[in-house]
Design a protein around this motif. Structure first.
Motif, PDB file in Angstrom:
ATOM      1  N   THR B  97     -14.871 -10.972  -2.407  1.00 26.79           N
ATOM      2  CA  THR B  97     -15.603 -11.470  -3.562  1.00 26.79           C
ATOM      3  C   THR B  97     -15.235 -12.935  -3.812  1.00 26.79           C
ATOM      4  O   THR B  97     -14.269 -13.454  -3.250  1.00 26.79           O
ATOM      5  CB  THR B  97     -15.258 -10.672  -4.827  1.00 26.79           C
ATOM      6  OG1 THR B  97     -13.859 -10.825  -5.087  1.00 26.79           O
ATOM      7  CG2 THR B  97     -15.588  -9.199  -4.674  1.00 26.79           C
ATOM      8  N   TYR B  99     -13.945 -14.096  -6.432  1.00 29.29           N
ATOM      9  CA  TYR B  99     -12.587 -14.087  -6.993  1.00 29.29           C
ATOM     10  C   TYR B  99     -11.549 -14.039  -5.881  1.00 29.29           C
ATOM     11  O   TYR B  99     -10.618 -14.843  -5.831  1.00 29.29           O
ATOM     12  CB  TYR B  99     -12.430 -12.874  -7.918  1.00 29.29           C
ATOM     13  CG  TYR B  99     -11.076 -12.759  -8.559  1.00 29.29           C
ATOM     14  CD1 TYR B  99     -10.852 -13.238  -9.846  1.00 29.29           C
ATOM     15  CD2 TYR B  99     -10.012 -12.170  -7.885  1.00 29.29           C
ATOM     16  CE1 TYR B  99      -9.613 -13.140 -10.439  1.00 29.29           C
ATOM     17  CE2 TYR B  99      -8.762 -12.073  -8.466  1.00 29.29           C
ATOM     18  CZ  TYR B  99      -8.559 -12.548  -9.741  1.00 29.29           C
ATOM     19  OH  TYR B  99      -7.334 -12.452 -10.321  1.00 29.29           O
ATOM     20  N   GLU B 100     -11.723 -13.099  -4.957  1.00 33.55           N
ATOM     21  CA  GLU B 100     -10.737 -12.913  -3.883  1.00 33.55           C
ATOM     22  C   GLU B 100     -10.684 -14.121  -2.948  1.00 33.55           C
ATOM     23  O   GLU B 100      -9.627 -14.461  -2.412  1.00 33.55           O
ATOM     24  CB  GLU B 100     -11.075 -11.649  -3.074  1.00 33.55           C
ATOM     25  CG  GLU B 100     -10.863 -10.378  -3.862  1.00 33.55           C
ATOM     26  CD  GLU B 100     -11.546  -9.156  -3.233  1.00 33.55           C
ATOM     27  OE1 GLU B 100     -11.107  -8.046  -3.522  1.00 33.55           O
ATOM     28  OE2 GLU B 100     -12.520  -9.327  -2.468  1.00 33.55           O
ATOM     29  N   ALA B 103      -8.540 -16.568  -4.831  1.00 28.50           N
ATOM     30  CA  ALA B 103      -7.179 -16.046  -4.983  1.00 28.50           C
ATOM     31  C   ALA B 103      -6.419 -16.103  -3.661  1.00 28.50           C
ATOM     32  O   ALA B 103      -5.194 -16.243  -3.647  1.00 28.50           O
ATOM     33  CB  ALA B 103      -7.218 -14.615  -5.512  1.00 28.50           C
ATOM     34  N   ASP B 112      -4.644 -15.151 -10.951  1.00 27.13           N
ATOM     35  CA  ASP B 112      -5.633 -14.689 -11.919  1.00 27.13           C
ATOM     36  C   ASP B 112      -6.073 -15.801 -12.879  1.00 27.13           C
ATOM     37  O   ASP B 112      -7.258 -16.082 -13.014  1.00 27.13           O
ATOM     38  CB  ASP B 112      -5.070 -13.499 -12.694  1.00 27.13           C
ATOM     39  CG  ASP B 112      -6.164 -12.776 -13.443  1.00 27.13           C
ATOM     40  OD1 ASP B 112      -7.123 -12.323 -12.781  1.00 27.13           O
ATOM     41  OD2 ASP B 112      -6.075 -12.712 -14.680  1.00 27.13           O
ATOM     42  N   VAL B 115      -7.906 -18.789 -10.978  1.00 22.00           N
ATOM     43  CA  VAL B 115      -9.253 -18.473 -10.494  1.00 22.00           C
ATOM     44  C   VAL B 115     -10.235 -18.518 -11.659  1.00 22.00           C
ATOM     45  O   VAL B 115     -11.303 -19.142 -11.562  1.00 22.00           O
ATOM     46  CB  VAL B 115      -9.288 -17.083  -9.821  1.00 22.00           C
ATOM     47  CG1 VAL B 115     -10.725 -16.702  -9.494  1.00 22.00           C
ATOM     48  CG2 VAL B 115      -8.446 -17.080  -8.566  1.00 22.00           C
ATOM     49  N   LYS B 116      -9.882 -17.880 -12.768  1.00 20.55           N
ATOM     50  CA  LYS B 116     -10.803 -17.843 -13.917  1.00 20.55           C
ATOM     51  C   LYS B 116     -11.044 -19.237 -14.460  1.00 20.55           C
ATOM     52  O   LYS B 116     -12.181 -19.625 -14.764  1.00 20.55           O
ATOM     53  CB  LYS B 116     -10.246 -16.905 -14.986  1.00 20.55           C
ATOM     54  CG  LYS B 116     -10.408 -15.467 -14.512  1.00 20.55           C
ATOM     55  CD  LYS B 116      -9.900 -14.441 -15.485  1.00 20.55           C
ATOM     56  CE  LYS B 116     -10.250 -13.065 -14.930  1.00 20.55           C
ATOM     57  NZ  LYS B 116      -9.261 -12.053 -15.262  1.00 20.55           N
ATOM     58  N   LEU B 119     -13.323 -21.157 -11.964  1.00 16.93           N
ATOM     59  CA  LEU B 119     -14.723 -20.712 -11.961  1.00 16.93           C
ATOM     60  C   LEU B 119     -15.443 -21.211 -13.201  1.00 16.93           C
ATOM     61  O   LEU B 119     -16.615 -21.600 -13.141  1.00 16.93           O
ATOM     62  CB  LEU B 119     -14.789 -19.185 -11.866  1.00 16.93           C
ATOM     63  CG  LEU B 119     -14.557 -18.630 -10.461  1.00 16.93           C
ATOM     64  CD1 LEU B 119     -14.545 -17.115 -10.470  1.00 16.93           C
ATOM     65  CD2 LEU B 119     -15.627 -19.139  -9.495  1.00 16.93           C
ATOM     66  N   GLN B 128     -17.406 -13.967 -10.511  1.00 15.16           N
ATOM     67  CA  GLN B 128     -16.192 -13.618  -9.771  1.00 15.16           C
ATOM     68  C   GLN B 128     -16.319 -12.363  -8.913  1.00 15.16           C
ATOM     69  O   GLN B 128     -15.663 -12.255  -7.891  1.00 15.16           O
ATOM     70  CB  GLN B 128     -14.993 -13.501 -10.707  1.00 15.16           C
ATOM     71  CG  GLN B 128     -15.134 -12.444 -11.782  1.00 15.16           C
ATOM     72  CD  GLN B 128     -13.799 -12.273 -12.512  1.00 15.16           C
ATOM     73  OE1 GLN B 128     -13.014 -13.201 -12.577  1.00 15.16           O
ATOM     74  NE2 GLN B 128     -13.560 -11.092 -13.047  1.00 15.16           N
ATOM     75  N   ASP B 129     -17.186 -11.413  -9.323  1.00 12.21           N
ATOM     76  CA  ASP B 129     -17.269 -10.170  -8.551  1.00 12.21           C
ATOM     77  C   ASP B 129     -18.392 -10.175  -7.521  1.00 12.21           C
ATOM     78  O   ASP B 129     -18.642  -9.166  -6.860  1.00 12.21           O
ATOM     79  CB  ASP B 129     -17.446  -8.983  -9.502  1.00 12.21           C
ATOM     80  CG  ASP B 129     -16.211  -8.794 -10.358  1.00 12.21           C
ATOM     81  OD1 ASP B 129     -15.105  -9.076  -9.849  1.00 12.21           O
ATOM     82  OD2 ASP B 129     -16.346  -8.389 -11.527  1.00 12.21           O
ATOM     83  N   VAL B 143     -18.201 -22.784  -5.332  1.00  7.36           N
ATOM     84  CA  VAL B 143     -17.017 -21.942  -5.112  1.00  7.36           C
ATOM     85  C   VAL B 143     -16.061 -22.630  -4.121  1.00  7.36           C
ATOM     86  O   VAL B 143     -14.842 -22.637  -4.325  1.00  7.36           O
ATOM     87  CB  VAL B 143     -17.425 -20.546  -4.586  1.00  7.36           C
ATOM     88  CG1 VAL B 143     -16.183 -19.716  -4.265  1.00  7.36           C
ATOM     89  CG2 VAL B 143     -18.289 -19.830  -5.613  1.00  7.36           C
ATOM     90  N   ARG B 147     -12.274 -23.628  -4.908  1.00  6.41           N
ATOM     91  CA  ARG B 147     -11.135 -23.201  -4.091  1.00  6.41           C
ATOM     92  C   ARG B 147     -10.246 -24.399  -3.731  1.00  6.41           C
ATOM     93  O   ARG B 147      -9.022 -24.318  -3.781  1.00  6.41           O
ATOM     94  CB  ARG B 147     -11.653 -22.528  -2.816  1.00  6.41           C
ATOM     95  CG  ARG B 147     -10.557 -22.143  -1.840  1.00  6.41           C
ATOM     96  CD  ARG B 147     -11.108 -21.388  -0.653  1.00  6.41           C
ATOM     97  NE  ARG B 147     -12.003 -22.220   0.158  1.00  6.41           N
ATOM     98  CZ  ARG B 147     -12.747 -21.767   1.158  1.00  6.41           C
ATOM     99  NH1 ARG B 147     -12.712 -20.475   1.464  1.00  6.41           N
ATOM    100  NH2 ARG B 147     -13.534 -22.565   1.837  1.00  6.41           N
TER     101      ARG B 147
END
Lengths: 259, 258
Positions: B97, B99-100, B103, B112, B115-116, B119, B128-129, B143, B147
């Motif tokens: 995802t 998020y991943e 991360a 955590d 990332v939030k 984004l 995120q999902d 994204v 990153r």
């Protein structure tokens, strides 16, 4: 998904399941009719086999032997997958090792299962380790060849990304490398299970004193076809169950990112 | 003022690519030297295929097969510099995802919150999902930028990150980059073949030759960034640069407005 589309999908699945059950029922019906018209000890009726199956389950011999065989299948399968995957990845990544070991792999691929089993028993004795090892060696080359293809197809762009961001070795393997290999792992696991359980029976028949293969040998000596078919049905059903409750859900999970 | 240690010092004397079976090797870089001060946003401009990506990969440590030297100033706490890389394609893992994906490049205990935060900063708080195949091209680039900024890079490498996108998306992404860069100051090396883009974004342009690439000129952009949006100023600057560096005309022609 709209509710009508969901409903349609549900009915389609129900229909295909009904077709499958119908097809199996037809096979059993033909078998039953043939057995009743032949009246031979060599072809017992379907009902006789299912009664024998129930009896063998009730007295505990079938669950015991099936359990032993499944344990051997699991052990041999895990050893073959682990060793085969490691060899495949290494050979896919290194040209030198690939050239060096490719002929060995071809040789192993062409070696008959029976030869490997007999040699394992001769060299290492009639032991559990020899039995499981022999089964694993039968499967390792095929796993290695499949995973070598996967390792060759790894996308360098993702490896570069991981390297430039200093993603550690273990995390790179888990999040970057293995997901690219999943389709190859599943292909190897599927054909692997199909091959391994067949070879385990031969290993048991030749050099073990329990398990489904050993039982089938006893029935063979007495020409007891009812017992052989009862064991066969139980075993085939369990293997299919593994496909349904283990492989298919795992594969769906691994592929859930696909649009 | 005392001389400040540059954030990046690169002296590539030679970079060759071996060719198959005896053919003469291809010389990609020759005598390319570059020095970037901390906090500077430098655009590396050169014709397509001149070795810009090769140079970035060397600076990022992905390619160690060259003759020369690359030095990155260490972090204030003495640890080695962190390098963020925005590749030409987003290079997000499609099976993880959003998020991943971010991360993955962070230490697990801080992931955590960072990332939030990132984004939200790139305008994708609800994404995120999602899996990358579900994202539009513009979202994927956001994204990838998130990153790269997430690791708090000391040097941010960007390899034509806005190439082959439509005009409006490019405008938005450039604006986003400048906003992020102001909020999270870092040294940026931005590679492009688009002279206009370089003039809009950079403090300084470094112009590269056709291969084997070396630096053929530098242009300081003194015009305030707030003045660079309207067309005429940029066009004037661009004409000025092209008058002095005729060898760029070929590459500039490919970046005419669509």
């Amino acid at each position: 998904m709209s509710s009508s589309a969901a409903q349609r999908a549900f009915w389609l699945r129900a229909f295909s399941l009904a077709q499958r059950i119908g097809s199996i029922a037809l096979l059993i019906a033909i078998w039953q009719l043939a057995a009743e018209s032949l009246h031979s000890r060599m072809l017992p009726s379907a009902s006789a086999v299912f009664i024998e199956l129930a009896r063998l389950c009730a007295d505990g011999t079938l669950p015991f032997n099936l359990g032993i065989t499944l344990a051997r299948v699991t052990a041999a399968f895990l050893v073959a997958m682990t060793v085969g995957t490691a060899i495949g990845i290494v050979m896919g990544r290194s040209r030198t090792l690939d050239v060096l070991f490719d002929s060995w792999l071809v040789l192993l691929l062409n070696l008959p299962a029976l030869v490997i089993i007999v040699l394992a028993y001769v060299w290492f004795g009639l032991t559990e380790a020899a039995a499981i090892g022999a089964v694993a060696v039968n499967k390792i080359p095929a796993v290695a060849v499949t995973l070598r293809e996967g390792a060759r197809a790894l996308d360098r762009n993702y490896s570069q990304m991981a390297q430039s961001f200093h993603v550690g070795r273990w995390r790179t393997l888990r999040h970057v490398i293995l997901p690219q290999l999943y389709p190859y792992l599943f292909a190897a696991a599927r054909s692997g299970l199909a091959l391994v359980w067949k070879i385990v029976l031969i290993v048991e028949l030749l050099g073990r004193s329990n398990g489904v293969g050993f039982e089938i040998q006893l029935y063979f000596q007495q020409f007891d076809v009812t017992g052989i078919l009862a064991y066969t049905i139980a075993f085939v059903a369990v293997i299919q169950l593994i496909e349904w409750v283990l492989f298919q859900p795992l594969e769906r999970r691994a592929g859930r990112w696909r649009p | 003022m005392a001389p400040v240690t540059p954030a990046l010092l690169a002296e590539i004397r030679e970079k060759r690519y071996a060719r198959a079976r005896g053919a003469a090797s291809h010389e990609a870089l020759a005598g390319l030297s570059l020095r970037i001060a901390a906090g500077e946003l430098v655009a590396l401009v050169g014709p397509s295929g001149c070795g810009k990506t090769t140079f970035l990969n060397i600076v990022a440590g992905l390619d160690r097969d060259y003759v020369g030297e690359v030095r990155l100033a260490p972090r204030p706490d003495g640890r080695p510099a962190r390098v963020g890389y925005v590749f030409q394609e987003p290079r997000l893992l499609p099976w993880r995802t959003v998020y991943e994906n971010i991360a993955l490049v962070l230490p697990p205990d801080r992931a955590d919150a960072v990332v939030k935060d990132m984004l939200t900063a790139v305008g994708l708080p609800g994404a995120q999902d999602l899996y990358p195949p579900q994202l539009s091209v513009g979202m994927s680039r956001r994204v990838a930028i998130a990153r790269a900024f997430a690791i708090e890079p000391d040097l941010l490498l960007m390899d034509e990150p806005f190439v082959s996108l439509d005009h409006d998306t490019v405008e938005q992404l450039r604006e986003l980059l400048l906003t992020l860069w102001r909020a999270r100051p870092t040294t940026v090396l931005f590679v492009t073949h688009d002279l206009r883009e370089a003039l809009v974004l950079a403090d300084r342009l470094v112009l590269l030759s056709a291969p084997p690439a070396h630096v053929v000129g530098e242009v300081e952009v003194s015009l305030a960034r707030s003045q660079r949006h309207s067309g005429p100023e940029i066009e004037l600057l661009r004409d000025e640069v092209l008058r002095h560096h005729r060898e760029l005309i070929g590459s500039a022609a490919t970046s005419a407005p669509k």
